[in-house]
Design an enzyme around this catalytic site. Structure first.
Site, short mmCIF file in Angstrom:
data_model
loop_
_atom_site.label_atom_id
_atom_site.label_comp_id
_atom_site.label_asym_id
_atom_site.label_seq_id
_atom_site.Cartn_x
_atom_site.Cartn_y
_atom_site.Cartn_z
N ASP A 23 0.91 -1.21 0.08
CA ASP A 23 -0.31 0.04 -0.12
C ASP A 23 0.86 1.19 -0.03
O ASP A 23 0.87 2.18 1.01
CB ASP A 23 -1.03 0.01 1.31
N ASN A 53 -2.82 -4.48 -1.43
CA ASN A 53 -3.88 -4.56 -2.48
C ASN A 53 -4.12 -3.28 -3.27
O ASN A 53 -4.72 -3.34 -4.42
CB ASN A 53 -5.22 -4.63 -1.56
N HIS A 54 -3.31 -2.03 -2.88
CA HIS A 54 -3.57 -1.00 -3.65
C HIS A 54 -2.32 -0.93 -4.98
O HIS A 54 -2.44 -0.21 -5.68
CB HIS A 54 -3.27 0.26 -2.89
N HIS A 90 0.62 -8.22 3.56
CA HIS A 90 -0.07 -7.01 3.81
C HIS A 90 -1.68 -7.36 4.36
O HIS A 90 -2.14 -8.39 3.91
CB HIS A 90 -0.32 -6.23 2.61
#
Length: 97
Positions: A10, A42-43, A96
């Site tokens: 992220d 996830n980003h 993450h």
């Protein structure tokens, strides 16, 4: 002993300086390849960062939509190579989220 740094993802979509954050982390990785470790959050996916800010930031900062789109696509191609998890000392699983 020596200690390394493990970043858990992220890196983008957290404010107006995603490009600086990614460039700094990549510069550190190039300078200290055995000590800097980057995981994928996830980003670090086009599906997420395309709607949460990185695409917009790239286009605004490059001052031309096509140039910004190229930068965004290249960053996401790089993100595709980041591992999802790391094992520290053969006993601590890091990822993450």
């Amino acid at each position: 002993g020596t200690y390394g740094y493990l970043f858990l993802g992220d890196y983008v979509d957290r404010g107006p300086h995603s490009l600086e954050v990614v460039c700094l982390l990549l510069a550190l990785k190039l300078r200290y390849p055995n000590d800097i470790h980057l995981l994928r959050g996830n980003h670090e996916s086009s599906e997420t960062n395309g709607t949460h800010g990185l695409l917009r930031e790239c286009c605004l900062r490059m001052e031309e939509h096509h140039a910004g789109l190229r930068v965004w696509k290249r960053l996401n191609a790089l993100f595709d190579w980041l591992p999802l998890a790391a094992l520290v000392e053969k006993r601590v699983l890091c990822l993450h989220g």
